[in-house]
Design a protein around this motif. Structure first.
Motif, PDB file in Angstrom:
ATOM      1  N   VAL A  81       0.098  -1.330   0.120  1.00 45.33           N
ATOM      2  CA  VAL A  81      -0.230  -0.584  -0.316  1.00 45.33           C
ATOM      3  C   VAL A  81       0.824   0.837  -0.460  1.00 45.33           C
ATOM      4  CG1 VAL A  81      -1.189   0.937   0.903  1.00 45.33           C
ATOM      5  CG2 VAL A  81      -1.838  -1.261   1.097  1.00 45.33           C
ATOM      6  N   ILE A  82       1.720   1.450   0.686  1.00 44.54           N
ATOM      7  CA  ILE A  82       2.963   2.724   1.082  1.00 44.54           C
ATOM      8  C   ILE A  82       3.784   2.292  -0.694  1.00 44.54           C
ATOM      9  CG2 ILE A  82       4.933   3.538   2.045  1.00 44.54           C
ATOM     10  CD1 ILE A  82       3.884   1.973   4.400  1.00 44.54           C
ATOM     11  N   ILE A  83       4.057   1.589  -0.847  1.00 44.98           N
ATOM     12  CA  ILE A  83       4.751   1.789  -2.384  1.00 44.98           C
ATOM     13  C   ILE A  83       3.198   2.118  -3.787  1.00 44.98           C
ATOM     14  CG2 ILE A  83       5.878   0.732  -4.536  1.00 44.98           C
ATOM     15  CD1 ILE A  83       7.128  -1.264  -2.528  1.00 44.98           C
ATOM     16  N   HIS A  84       2.184   1.875  -3.350  1.00 46.38           N
ATOM     17  CA  HIS A  84       1.024   1.958  -4.305  1.00 46.38           C
ATOM     18  C   HIS A  84       0.541   3.743  -3.817  1.00 46.38           C
ATOM     19  CE1 HIS A  84      -3.123   1.563  -5.612  1.00 46.38           C
ATOM     20  NE2 HIS A  84      -2.040   1.943  -6.344  1.00 46.38           N
ATOM     21  N   ALA A  85       1.021   4.222  -3.121  1.00 45.35           N
ATOM     22  CA  ALA A  85       0.856   5.261  -2.407  1.00 45.35           C
ATOM     23  C   ALA A  85       1.831   6.297  -3.131  1.00 45.35           C
ATOM     24  CB  ALA A  85       0.549   5.809  -0.770  1.00 45.35           C
ATOM     25  N   LEU A  86       3.098   5.776  -2.992  1.00 42.61           N
ATOM     26  CA  LEU A  86       4.094   6.636  -3.260  1.00 42.61           C
ATOM     27  C   LEU A  86       4.375   6.536  -4.796  1.00 42.61           C
ATOM     28  CD1 LEU A  86       7.701   5.140  -1.404  1.00 42.61           C
ATOM     29  CD2 LEU A  86       6.134   7.852  -0.973  1.00 42.61           C
ATOM     30  N   ASN A  87       3.552   5.557  -6.136  1.00 38.97           N
ATOM     31  CA  ASN A  87       3.523   5.633  -7.308  1.00 38.97           C
ATOM     32  C   ASN A  87       2.960   6.649  -7.148  1.00 38.97           C
ATOM     33  OD1 ASN A  87       3.723   5.315  -9.455  1.00 38.97           O
ATOM     34  ND2 ASN A  87       2.985   3.226  -9.288  1.00 38.97           N
ATOM     35  N   VAL A  88       1.506   7.137  -7.016  1.00 40.71           N
ATOM     36  CA  VAL A  88       0.508   7.218  -7.677  1.00 40.71           C
ATOM     37  C   VAL A  88       0.019   8.779  -6.983  1.00 40.71           C
ATOM     38  CG1 VAL A  88      -2.112   8.117  -6.614  1.00 40.71           C
ATOM     39  CG2 VAL A  88      -1.129   5.906  -6.910  1.00 40.71           C
ATOM     40  N   ASP A 145       3.216  10.370  -7.240  1.00 41.05           N
ATOM     41  CA  ASP A 145       4.477  10.750  -7.434  1.00 41.05           C
ATOM     42  C   ASP A 145       5.369  10.971  -6.593  1.00 41.05           C
ATOM     43  OD1 ASP A 145       3.236  10.859 -10.160  1.00 41.05           O
ATOM     44  OD2 ASP A 145       2.671  12.482  -9.960  1.00 41.05           O
ATOM     45  N   LYS A 146       5.744  10.073  -5.705  1.00 40.56           N
ATOM     46  CA  LYS A 146       7.051  10.694  -4.969  1.00 40.56           C
ATOM     47  C   LYS A 146       8.072   9.482  -5.086  1.00 40.56           C
ATOM     48  CE  LYS A 146       5.612  13.487  -2.378  1.00 40.56           C
ATOM     49  NZ  LYS A 146       4.718  14.596  -2.485  1.00 40.56           N
ATOM     50  N   LEU A 147       7.955   8.024  -6.081  1.00 37.27           N
ATOM     51  CA  LEU A 147       8.763   7.486  -6.678  1.00 37.27           C
ATOM     52  C   LEU A 147       9.080   8.003  -8.434  1.00 37.27           C
ATOM     53  CD1 LEU A 147       7.515   3.881  -5.852  1.00 37.27           C
ATOM     54  CD2 LEU A 147       9.876   5.503  -4.750  1.00 37.27           C
ATOM     55  N   SER A 148      10.440   8.917  -8.668  1.00 39.97           N
ATOM     56  CA  SER A 148      10.998   9.437  -9.582  1.00 39.97           C
ATOM     57  C   SER A 148      10.914   8.789 -10.072  1.00 39.97           C
ATOM     58  CB  SER A 148      11.682  10.390  -9.517  1.00 39.97           C
ATOM     59  OG  SER A 148      12.679   9.633  -8.883  1.00 39.97           O
ATOM     60  N   PHE A 149      11.245   6.849 -10.274  1.00 38.39           N
ATOM     61  CA  PHE A 149      11.903   6.180 -11.707  1.00 38.39           C
ATOM     62  C   PHE A 149      10.469   5.706 -12.050  1.00 38.39           C
ATOM     63  CE2 PHE A 149      12.435   3.748  -7.299  1.00 38.39           C
ATOM     64  CZ  PHE A 149      12.262   3.420  -7.786  1.00 38.39           C
ATOM     65  N   LEU A 150       9.239   5.671 -10.596  1.00 35.04           N
ATOM     66  CA  LEU A 150       8.431   4.753 -11.551  1.00 35.04           C
ATOM     67  C   LEU A 150       7.319   6.140 -12.553  1.00 35.04           C
ATOM     68  CD1 LEU A 150       8.047   1.676  -9.373  1.00 35.04           C
ATOM     69  CD2 LEU A 150       8.389   1.695 -10.925  1.00 35.04           C
ATOM     70  N   GLY A 151       7.353   7.129 -11.501  1.00 36.56           N
ATOM     71  CA  GLY A 151       5.877   8.288 -11.775  1.00 36.56           C
ATOM     72  C   GLY A 151       5.521   8.692 -13.346  1.00 36.56           C
ATOM     73  N   TYR A 152       4.925   9.427 -13.126  1.00 36.91           N
ATOM     74  CA  TYR A 152       4.134  10.284 -14.775  1.00 36.91           C
ATOM     75  C   TYR A 152       5.841  11.220 -14.837  1.00 36.91           C
ATOM     76  CZ  TYR A 152       2.295  13.639 -17.282  1.00 36.91           C
ATOM     77  OH  TYR A 152       1.853  13.880 -18.717  1.00 36.91           O
ATOM     78  N   ASN A 153       5.969  11.573 -14.004  1.00 35.55           N
ATOM     79  CA  ASN A 153       6.904  12.861 -13.913  1.00 35.55           C
ATOM     80  C   ASN A 153       8.260  12.039 -14.707  1.00 35.55           C
ATOM     81  OD1 ASN A 153       5.716  15.346 -13.438  1.00 35.55           O
ATOM     82  ND2 ASN A 153       6.514  14.498 -11.372  1.00 35.55           N
ATOM     83  N   TRP A 154       8.581  10.928 -14.597  1.00 33.43           N
ATOM     84  CA  TRP A 154       9.594  10.153 -14.944  1.00 33.43           C
ATOM     85  C   TRP A 154       9.187   9.767 -16.846  1.00 33.43           C
ATOM     86  CZ3 TRP A 154       9.753   5.483 -17.081  1.00 33.43           C
ATOM     87  CH2 TRP A 154      11.394   4.800 -17.894  1.00 33.43           C
ATOM     88  N   GLU A 155       8.379   9.621 -16.701  1.00 32.94           N
ATOM     89  CA  GLU A 155       7.542   9.520 -18.129  1.00 32.94           C
ATOM     90  C   GLU A 155       8.047  10.042 -19.120  1.00 32.94           C
ATOM     91  OE1 GLU A 155       3.861   7.825 -18.029  1.00 32.94           O
ATOM     92  OE2 GLU A 155       4.121   5.958 -16.580  1.00 32.94           O
ATOM     93  N   GLU A 156       7.373  10.438 -18.624  1.00 31.70           N
ATOM     94  CA  GLU A 156       7.454  12.469 -19.119  1.00 31.70           C
ATOM     95  C   GLU A 156       8.639  13.192 -19.573  1.00 31.70           C
ATOM     96  OE1 GLU A 156       6.044  16.716 -18.390  1.00 31.70           O
ATOM     97  OE2 GLU A 156       4.258  15.774 -17.941  1.00 31.70           O
ATOM     98  N   LYS A 157       9.545  13.182 -18.667  1.00 30.67           N
ATOM     99  CA  LYS A 157      10.970  13.392 -18.685  1.00 30.67           C
ATOM    100  C   LYS A 157      11.475  11.931 -20.180  1.00 30.67           C
ATOM    101  CE  LYS A 157      11.718  15.308 -14.041  1.00 30.67           C
ATOM    102  NZ  LYS A 157      12.762  15.079 -13.220  1.00 30.67           N
TER     103      LYS A 157
END
Length: 101
Positions: free
Chosen positions: A64-71, A73-85
């Motif tokens: 659940v914590i990993i899911h929250a961090l991903n949703v 955008d606290k996990l930069s290597f998995l988040g939306y910002n990473w994809e966009e970059k």
């Protein structure tokens, strides 16, 4: 210009759906974890420790914590910002390559 607004709107919709999915996950986690802990603590035998009551909620809580961090955008290597970059990076490389050809 309207196409850009539509794209931004669709991205916002996807983001809200991800947040909604996380809160559903969190609600299910809390309810089932409470149920498990209550049932397990009522049936603790002499040989068992209290850890057995928290075994599933503990490891599921990590998920659940990993899911929250991903949703959120606290996990930069998995988040939306990473994809966009990464997309921008590849597009810039392609543009530079095309300029020199």
């Amino acid at each position: 210009m309207e196409n850009l607004d539509e794209i931004k709107y669709q991205e916002a919709v996807k983001r809200v759906q991800k947040i909604k999915g996380f809160y559903s996950h969190l609600a299910v986690y809390v309810l089932i974890s409470l149920f498990i802990v209550v049932k397990k603590t009522q049936k603790i035998d002499e040989g068992e420790t209290i850890w057995h009551a928290f075994y599933v909620p503990f490891f599921w809580g990590i998920g659940v914590i990993i899911h929250a961090l991903n949703v959120f955008d606290k996990l930069s290597f998995l988040g939306y910002n990473w994809e966009e970059k990464k997309i921008r990076e590849y597009m810039e490389k392609e543009n530079k390559r095309n300029k020199f050809e």
